[in-house]
Design an enzyme around this catalytic site. Structure first.
Site, mmCIF file in Angstrom:
data_model
loop_
_atom_site.group_PDB
_atom_site.id
_atom_site.type_symbol
_atom_site.label_atom_id
_atom_site.label_comp_id
_atom_site.label_asym_id
_atom_site.label_seq_id
_atom_site.Cartn_x
_atom_site.Cartn_y
_atom_site.Cartn_z
ATOM 1 N N GLU A 133 0.630 8.100 -2.769
ATOM 2 C CA GLU A 133 0.051 7.251 -3.429
ATOM 3 C C GLU A 133 -1.298 7.765 -4.322
ATOM 4 O O GLU A 133 -1.887 8.433 -4.021
ATOM 5 C CB GLU A 133 -0.607 5.583 -2.725
ATOM 6 C CG GLU A 133 0.463 5.048 -2.131
ATOM 7 C CD GLU A 133 -0.107 3.821 -1.631
ATOM 8 O OE1 GLU A 133 -1.016 3.169 -2.237
ATOM 9 O OE2 GLU A 133 0.139 3.315 -0.295
ATOM 10 N N SER A 146 -3.500 -3.738 -2.000
ATOM 11 C CA SER A 146 -3.586 -3.328 -3.467
ATOM 12 C C SER A 146 -5.087 -3.718 -3.873
ATOM 13 O O SER A 146 -5.935 -3.567 -3.339
ATOM 14 C CB SER A 146 -2.558 -3.703 -4.311
ATOM 15 O OG SER A 146 -2.469 -2.910 -5.531
#
Length: 266
Positions: A210, A116
């Site tokens: 995502e 991330s």
């Protein structure tokens, strides 16, 4: 700049850090690999402001930044656990790298990994080392990396309703906190816009649901264009950093990380 911790230890936020054996780099998910790499410099996510959010500890159990050193870990001071802007966090990453060098580890002994926002910091660290004309790590592993703070990727719009973890409003808030008033195309803020020439072998994983799907795919393309050895695995119906979840696909994905590390280390 850091503390040498042997065995098991705990750091702020209640995150347990397990020691690693020299010559073995352990990645959570049950994937241990034997090889010549002695260090794992892992940068966890948490939207670049919160070290560990909801137990975010995909790599090696850290919620900050750590390198596996003999029977313990190198843990930086509070820069990465209490938040901070882009300069303070990138500086903390360099300090952690320098500390590993001080302990006698070579650049080729280290894999830099991040998930991330930690993927952002990991890639920015390697780009900074390159700018300083220093030796680079043996490889890079990135899970769902946040590489583009301009949010110019197509998935930021067309996958916003599919992503159960991240949303557009939250991402804008985090960006303003982290780099308000700065040039978002600065490669140390958005590593996607950096010069990838000469970077070490890189492995990327991303879920197809995502918001940051484009960040990973475009990074992979740019690495290939720069003649960097790079591979990406995309996972159907998976969400942001799904590797944290307790199911088979997540464990298999972490095993793939171990396989990549083994390949470049043998």
């Amino acid at each position: 700049i850091g503390t040498y911790i042997g065995g098991n230890a705990s750091i702020s936020g209640g995150a347990n850090v397990s020691g690693s054996i020299e010559g073995k780099c352990g990645i959570s998910g049950g994937a241990n690999i034997n090889g010549s790499v002695n260090g794992d410099l892992s940068l966890s996510g948490g939207a670049v402001i919160g070290g560990c959010i909801n137990g975010n500890a995909t790599f090696s159990g850290q919620c900050t930044i750590a390198g596996c050193v003999n029977d313990g870990n190198v843990i930086t001071d509070s820069e990465l656990t209490i938040g901070g802007n882009v300069e303070s966090r990138n500086y903390a990453s360099i300090k952690a790298w320098n500390y590993l060098m001080l302990l006698g580890y070579g650049a080729r002994d280290i894999i830099v990994a991040g998930d991330s926002a930690g993927g952002n910091l990991a890639l920015a660290l390697v780009l900074k080392l390159k700018e300083q004309q220093r030796l680079l790590p043996r490889g890079i592993v990135l899970l769902s990396p946040w590489t583009d703070l301009t949010f110019s990727g197509l998935s930021f719009q067309n996958r916003a309703q599919q992503d159960p973890v991240l949303n557009i409003e939250y991402m804008y808030q985090i960006r303003e906190y982290y780099a308000e008033g700065q040039d978002y195309t600065n490669p140390f803020i958005s590593p996607l816009f950096g010069d990838m020439t000469g970077l070490p072998p890189t492995y990327i994983q991303v879920g197809e649901n995502e918001i940051l799907f484009s960040d990973a795919v475009r990074l992979h393309k740019k690495l290939l264009e720069a003649n960097v050895s790079a591979h990406i695995d995309t996972y159907e119906r998976m969400w942001h950093v799904f590797q944290m979840s307790p199911f088979k696909m997540a464990h298999d994905a972490m095993d793939k990380c171990a396989e990549f590390i083994y390949e470049i280390c043998r």
